[in-house]
Design a protein around this motif. Structure first.
Motif, mmCIF file in Angstrom:
data_model
loop_
_atom_site.group_PDB
_atom_site.id
_atom_site.type_symbol
_atom_site.label_atom_id
_atom_site.label_comp_id
_atom_site.label_asym_id
_atom_site.label_seq_id
_atom_site.Cartn_x
_atom_site.Cartn_y
_atom_site.Cartn_z
ATOM 1 N N UNK A 121 39.335 33.606 40.411
ATOM 2 C CA UNK A 121 37.901 33.154 40.227
ATOM 3 C C UNK A 121 37.725 32.097 41.118
ATOM 4 N N UNK A 122 38.552 31.273 41.416
ATOM 5 C CA UNK A 122 38.447 30.105 42.378
ATOM 6 C C UNK A 122 38.453 30.407 43.779
ATOM 7 N N UNK A 123 39.035 31.285 44.331
ATOM 8 C CA UNK A 123 39.265 31.414 45.919
ATOM 9 C C UNK A 123 38.659 32.947 46.207
ATOM 10 N N UNK A 124 38.781 33.861 45.421
ATOM 11 C CA UNK A 124 38.659 35.115 45.832
ATOM 12 C C UNK A 124 37.024 35.741 45.540
ATOM 13 N N UNK A 125 35.940 34.962 45.118
ATOM 14 C CA UNK A 125 34.733 35.423 44.770
ATOM 15 C C UNK A 125 34.199 36.116 45.975
ATOM 16 N N UNK A 126 33.779 37.465 45.807
ATOM 17 C CA UNK A 126 33.372 38.184 46.825
ATOM 18 C C UNK A 126 34.275 39.416 47.355
ATOM 19 N N UNK A 127 35.514 39.153 47.076
ATOM 20 C CA UNK A 127 36.541 40.231 47.280
ATOM 21 C C UNK A 127 36.817 41.050 46.066
ATOM 22 N N UNK A 128 36.530 42.527 46.455
ATOM 23 C CA UNK A 128 37.003 43.703 45.375
ATOM 24 C C UNK A 128 38.325 43.591 45.298
ATOM 25 N N UNK A 129 38.786 43.210 43.910
ATOM 26 C CA UNK A 129 40.057 43.332 43.647
ATOM 27 C C UNK A 129 40.542 44.676 43.109
ATOM 28 N N UNK A 130 41.518 45.227 43.566
ATOM 29 C CA UNK A 130 42.128 46.544 43.112
ATOM 30 C C UNK A 130 43.746 46.303 43.000
ATOM 31 N N UNK A 131 44.145 46.928 41.919
ATOM 32 C CA UNK A 131 45.583 46.898 41.726
ATOM 33 C C UNK A 131 46.279 48.030 42.295
ATOM 34 N N UNK A 132 47.200 47.915 42.992
ATOM 35 C CA UNK A 132 48.253 48.825 43.571
ATOM 36 C C UNK A 132 49.573 48.578 43.698
ATOM 37 N N UNK A 133 50.516 49.402 43.604
ATOM 38 C CA UNK A 133 52.004 49.448 43.579
ATOM 39 C C UNK A 133 52.195 49.541 44.977
ATOM 40 N N UNK A 134 52.468 48.575 45.788
ATOM 41 C CA UNK A 134 52.611 48.964 47.493
ATOM 42 C C UNK A 134 54.022 49.698 47.558
ATOM 43 N N UNK A 135 54.745 49.899 46.669
ATOM 44 C CA UNK A 135 55.986 50.751 46.729
ATOM 45 C C UNK A 135 55.878 52.270 46.173
ATOM 46 N N UNK A 136 54.476 52.600 45.716
ATOM 47 C CA UNK A 136 54.417 53.664 45.260
ATOM 48 C C UNK A 136 53.637 54.454 46.264
ATOM 49 N N UNK A 137 53.923 55.486 46.963
ATOM 50 C CA UNK A 137 53.419 56.185 47.888
ATOM 51 C C UNK A 137 51.862 56.774 47.548
ATOM 52 N N UNK A 138 52.037 57.314 46.252
ATOM 53 C CA UNK A 138 50.557 57.982 45.985
ATOM 54 C C UNK A 138 49.729 56.901 45.654
ATOM 55 N N UNK A 139 49.923 55.685 45.121
ATOM 56 C CA UNK A 139 49.042 54.762 45.145
ATOM 57 C C UNK A 139 48.449 54.129 46.485
#
Length: 327
Positions: free
Chosen positions: A48-66
């Motif tokens: 909320x403090x720093x990333x207003x305007x950024x579209x946040x998405x969850x992703x496991x960077x170690x999961x190839x399909x993700x």
């Protein structure tokens, strides 16, 4: 500043120090910014403090399909991979995780971008955050070997697959967002606590190590310039000036109005890491020639900002506030 109107940018590791500064730079340039976070790890107050305007998405960077799914759905014009196991010490304890995050995930991202290009005809660009430790005395650590392998994957994607891909060996860079798990954050936070009467001292290891310390806000500008260039290249990003940890201590205490750190500092042999590289310093000239970039924030200004923000945190009890980025 580059004009990024109409462009979509994906930033991994967006809640880290570099991710925050970079995202705000990209937003100011007009980009749509999608920030990837590890599932369940994004602090609400920080976002909320720093990333207003950024579209946040969850992703496991170690999961190839993700990874492939997100790249395929977002269709980014640019990708900045800032996600990493960032500690040499942690890499010795968790070598498999370090390899998965710092190398294998990079290969997956590059594969996904090649697939995107082949499917859409677009030409996505890729930036990999590498590390000065690749060439330091910790070069044989799981951290450094994984980063080196990622650099090679970037070169291969560029030379053999035609992807606009580059990597930067980032030398030590700090900001008021640096947490106390890093020695710079430990010192600047500790000094603020001592100045506020909340602590009586600091326990530290080897004070003779020298580092090329710069400001993260300057370094993300270099990242953006690298992806804006006509030709992808691999560069060192740093100030070209070194300071010892002891100099950092003196500067931090001076910023809090304390002339002599000696009464407050205890050297703890258990905190001395034998694998520490004695000196790490960048050659800033190639980046200056190619990008027109040089670090603009002085060492004293950087350390002073960090101490000032930590003192403000202690005064207000507010850990995250956008005002801290403009100190």
């Amino acid at each position: 500043m580059r004009d990024l109107q109409g462009r979509t940018v994906l930033v991994t590791g967006v809640t880290g120090q570099d991710g925050i500064y970079l995202s705000r730079l990209l937003l100011a340039a007009g980009a749509r910014v999608v920030g990837a976070t590890l599932p369940g790890t994004a602090p609400a107050d920080l976002c909320a403090a720093y990333l207003t305007g950024v579209e946040l998405v969850e992703m496991d960077i170690c999961a190839r399909d993700d990874v492939r799914g997100l790249v395929g759905s977002v269709e980014p014009d640019e990708v900045y991979n800032l996600a990493a196991v960032s500690s040499v010490a942690r890499s010795w304890d968790e070598p498999a995780i370090t390899e998965a995050v710092n190398h294998t995930a990079v290969v997956t991202l590059l594969d996904a971008l090649v697939e995107l290009r082949d499917r859409t005809g677009r030409e996505p660009r890729f930036f990999q955050a590498s590390s000065a430790e690749v060439a330091g005395s910790a070069a044989h650590s799981p951290y450094a070997t994984a980063k080196a392998a990622a650099e090679e994957a970037v070169r291969e994607a560029r030379l053999k697959r035609g992807l606009h891909a580059c990597s930067a060996r980032l030398f030590n860079h700090e900001s008021p967002l640096r947490p106390a798990v890093f020695v710079t954050g430990k010192i600047t936070r500790g000094v603020a606590e001592i100045a506020a009467g909340l602590s009586t001292g600091l326990r530290l290891g080897n004070l003779d190590v020298s580092r090329d310390w710069g400001f993260a806000g300057d370094y993300v500008d270099a990242m953006s310039r690298m992806l804006g260039g006509d030709e992808p290249q691999d560069l060192e990003i740093g100030t070209g000036v070194t300071h010892t940890l002891d100099q950092l201590l003196v500067t931090a205490f001076a910023a809090a109005g304390i002339d002599d750190p000696a009464p407050y500092v205890v050297t703890d042999p258990e905190l001395i890491r034998p694998a520490d590289t004695a000196v790490l310093v960048a050659d800033p000239e190639p980046a200056a020639a190619v990008l027109g970039w040089r670090a603009t924030t002085t060492f004293a200004d950087l350390v002073g900002r960090m101490v000032q923000v930590h003192r403000e945190r202690l005064r207000t009890g507010v850990e995250h506030d956008a005002r801290y980025l403009s100190v």
